[in-house]
Design an enzyme around this catalytic site. Structure first.
Site, PDB file in Angstrom:
ATOM      1  N   TYR A 151       7.559  -1.464  -4.778  1.00 43.36           N
ATOM      2  CA  TYR A 151       8.730  -1.707  -3.927  1.00 43.36           C
ATOM      3  C   TYR A 151       9.963  -2.071  -4.750  1.00 43.36           C
ATOM      4  CZ  TYR A 151       5.422  -1.482  -0.117  1.00 43.36           C
ATOM      5  OH  TYR A 151       4.466  -1.045   0.770  1.00 43.36           O
TER       6      TYR A 151
ATOM      7  N   TYR B 230      -0.253  -5.428   8.641  1.00 47.16           N
ATOM      8  CA  TYR B 230      -0.166  -4.651   7.403  1.00 47.16           C
ATOM      9  C   TYR B 230      -1.579  -4.211   7.022  1.00 47.16           C
ATOM     10  CZ  TYR B 230       0.477  -3.114   2.666  1.00 47.16           C
ATOM     11  OH  TYR B 230       0.469  -2.343   1.534  1.00 47.16           O
TER      12      TYR B 230
ATOM     13  N   ASP C  57      -9.715  -6.112   9.383  1.00 48.83           N
ATOM     14  CA  ASP C  57      -9.240  -5.930   8.017  1.00 48.83           C
ATOM     15  C   ASP C  57      -9.155  -7.316   7.369  1.00 48.83           C
ATOM     16  OD1 ASP C  57      -7.784  -5.693   5.709  1.00 48.83           O
ATOM     17  OD2 ASP C  57      -6.230  -4.401   6.553  1.00 48.83           O
TER      18      ASP C  57
ATOM     19  N   LYS D  27      -9.514  -6.685  -2.536  1.00 46.75           N
ATOM     20  CA  LYS D  27      -8.822  -7.739  -3.284  1.00 46.75           C
ATOM     21  C   LYS D  27      -9.742  -8.699  -4.051  1.00 46.75           C
ATOM     22  CE  LYS D  27      -4.558  -7.797  -0.545  1.00 46.75           C
ATOM     23  NZ  LYS D  27      -3.503  -7.563  -1.511  1.00 46.75           N
TER      24      LYS D  27
HETATM   25  N1  PMP Z   1      -4.996  -4.639   4.195  1.00 47.38           N
HETATM   26  C1  PMP Z   1      -4.455  -5.831   3.989  1.00 47.38           C
HETATM   27  C2  PMP Z   1      -4.596  -6.897   5.042  1.00 47.38           C
HETATM   28  C3  PMP Z   1      -3.767  -6.110   2.798  1.00 47.38           C
HETATM   29  O1  PMP Z   1      -3.193  -7.313   2.613  1.00 47.38           O
HETATM   30  C4  PMP Z   1      -3.684  -5.089   1.818  1.00 47.38           C
HETATM   31  C5  PMP Z   1      -2.961  -5.315   0.493  1.00 47.38           C
HETATM   32  N2  PMP Z   1      -1.884  -6.148   0.508  1.00 47.38           N
HETATM   33  C6  PMP Z   1      -4.270  -3.857   2.068  1.00 47.38           C
HETATM   34  C7  PMP Z   1      -4.929  -3.661   3.267  1.00 47.38           C
HETATM   35  C8  PMP Z   1      -4.197  -2.732   1.072  1.00 47.38           C
HETATM   36  O2  PMP Z   1      -4.940  -3.013  -0.047  1.00 47.38           O
HETATM   37  P1  PMP Z   1      -4.628  -2.297  -1.443  1.00 47.38           P
HETATM   38  O3  PMP Z   1      -3.264  -2.782  -1.869  1.00 47.38           O
HETATM   39  O4  PMP Z   1      -5.733  -2.740  -2.335  1.00 47.38           O
HETATM   40  O5  PMP Z   1      -4.639  -0.827  -1.198  1.00 47.38           O
END
Ligand code: PMP
Length: 426
Positions: free
Chosen positions: A14, A141, A242, A271
């Site tokens: 970004y 997100y 998620d 993560k």
């Molecule tokens: N879902 C959530 C809730 C996230 O916080 C993130 C990453 N910030 C992602 C999906 C995407 O993960 P990645 O950046 O490893 O592709």
């Protein structure tokens, strides 16, 4: 380090290539400290975007990586398997909600979300009643790949840029009742209305349980999640949670869905799965989902990335889960939460502060004006901390091994920033 090259040729997340922001050169990191090229030590407040829960350069994770690299770093997962994947998946199934029985390993969080959406689509296809819509929440997100982006907040992820290409899904109002506040029944009205209006088109609901992360660092009432689960059951819709950001203890529970005592049909993890060492995700599914998907026309789940089940990542992930099993993450996140509860309310005295909130090892200061990124980042580095705000959100998710003095240093630095006019856009 050749920072001029970096500035001219390397894209950072970004960030504009025309007017790139300053990037700070890192040479090493240990525990909660990140060392810059000039020798300055920064106390980490970000866990490198929710991932390095045990801190950097952890001896147990290092040993797992070294041990595996000398055996085999990578081997294809099609038709082959290995001990690190078996160990990792055994531990995952032991820790995760008890209804989840099958694990799909892939590359990153966004890919895990893609996988979960594809599983839901294949599920309904296999049942002979195809469904192609997803219901999700505003301010959510789920990643930057296309399907993940299509269920991410349309304004934050600028769906307008990809109109005509991006699938259009259904967005319900985000929860308004905060985690610690009173529950109001009206909070679920819009979601209830949308799920009942579109139930036979909706393949699944996808959302971040309890904490909406990158979409606004919003911490919402567990009752909302309980209602979502009940409405999914009532309307025969799958629930994908998620937990890529919230999983592995970040909210003070091992998984955020435990705050509401609900279980998903599909769970996305990433993560912190490898303790922040390398990229790996896991998508867990119930037996019903897996059996239905594989009982359909395709006879299997149609996905298989090159680095699926990468042994190196699995070995480190497995070691990270052992640390979670053995170590006192609960006491650590309780301590961090207590520090936030003690220190953050005092920041309300500054006129720039709109709201403060915290849960587990997540602390958020929402400001009235967006930060001036260059200025606030320089100030944080000068104060010896690494905190990377965005927009009107200054937030901390420190490694679980942080001690009281580290949390104190992070909050002190934020307090100084709040008193520094230059740190904010007017
Ligand atoms: N879902 C959530 C809730 C996230 O916080 C993130 C990453 N910030 C992602 C999906 C995407 O993960 P990645 O950046 O490893 O592709």
């Amino acid at each position: 380090m050749d920072l001029a090259f970096d500035r001219q040729h390397i894209w950072h997340p970004y960030t504009s290539t025309l007017t790139p922001l300053t990037c700070y050169p890192v040479t090493s990191a240990k525990g909660v400290y990140i060392e810059l090229e000039d020798g300055k030590q920064l106390v980490d407040g970000m866990s490198s975007w929710w991932s390095t829960i045990h801190g950097y350069n952890h001896p147990v994770l290092n040993e797992a990586a070294h041990g595996q690299i000398d055996k085999v770093s990578h081997v294809m997962f099609g038709g082959m398997t290995h001990q690190p994947a078996i160990d990792l998946c055994k531990k995952l199934l032991k820790l995760a909600p008890s209804n989840l029985e099958h694990v799909f390993l892939a590359d990153s969080g966004s890919v895990s979300v893609e996988v979960s959406l594809k599983m839901a689509l294949q599920y309904w296809h296999a049942k002979g009643t195809p469904r192609s819509k997803f219901l999700t929440l505003r301010d959510g997100y789920h990643g930057d790949t296309f399907a993940a982006m299509s269920v991410t907040d349309p304004d934050n992820s600028m769906h307008s840029l990809y109109k005509g290409f991006l699938p259009e899904h259904i967005f319900a109002k985000s929860p308004q009742c905060g985690f610690w506040h009173e529950w109001h029944e009206s909070d679920i009205d819009d979601f209830k209305h949308k799920i009942s209006q579109h139930n036979d088109e909706i393949a699944a609901v996808i959302l971040e349980p309890i904490v909406q992360g990158a979409g606004g660092m919003r911490i919402y009432h567990p009752e909302f999640l309980r209602r979502v689960r009940a409405l999914c059951d009532e309307h025969n819709v799958l629930l994908i949670l998620d937990e890529i950001a919230t999983g592995f203890g970040r909210t003070g529970k091992l998984f955020a869905c435990e705050h509401a005592d609900v279980q998903p049909d599909i769970l996305c993890l990433g993560k912190a799965l490898t303790g922040g060492y390398m990229t790996l995700s896991a998508t867990l599914a119930s037996k019903n989902v897996a059996d239905t998907v594989c009982g359909g026309e395709a006879g299997c789940f149609m996905h298989g990335p090159t680095f699926m089940g990468n042994p190196l990542a699995c070995a480190v992930g497995s070691a990270s889960l052992s640390l979670i099993e053995e170590e006192n993450w609960q006491a650590q996140t309780n301590m961090i939460e207590h520090q936030f509860a003690t220190r953050l309310p005092k920041l309300r005295q500054y006129s720039q502060v709109k709201d403060i909130r915290w849960l587990g090892a997540i602390g958020v200061v929402e400001t009235h004006h967006p930060v001036n990124m260059e200025a606030i980042q320089a100030l944080f580095v000068e104060q010896g901390v690494w905190i990377r705000p965005f927009g009107r959100l200054i937030y901390m998710m420190p490694p679980f091994i942080s001690e009281q003095e580290h949390i104190g240093k992070l909050v002190d630095a934020i307090e100084i920033a709040l008193q520094t006019e230059d740190c904010f856009q007017s």
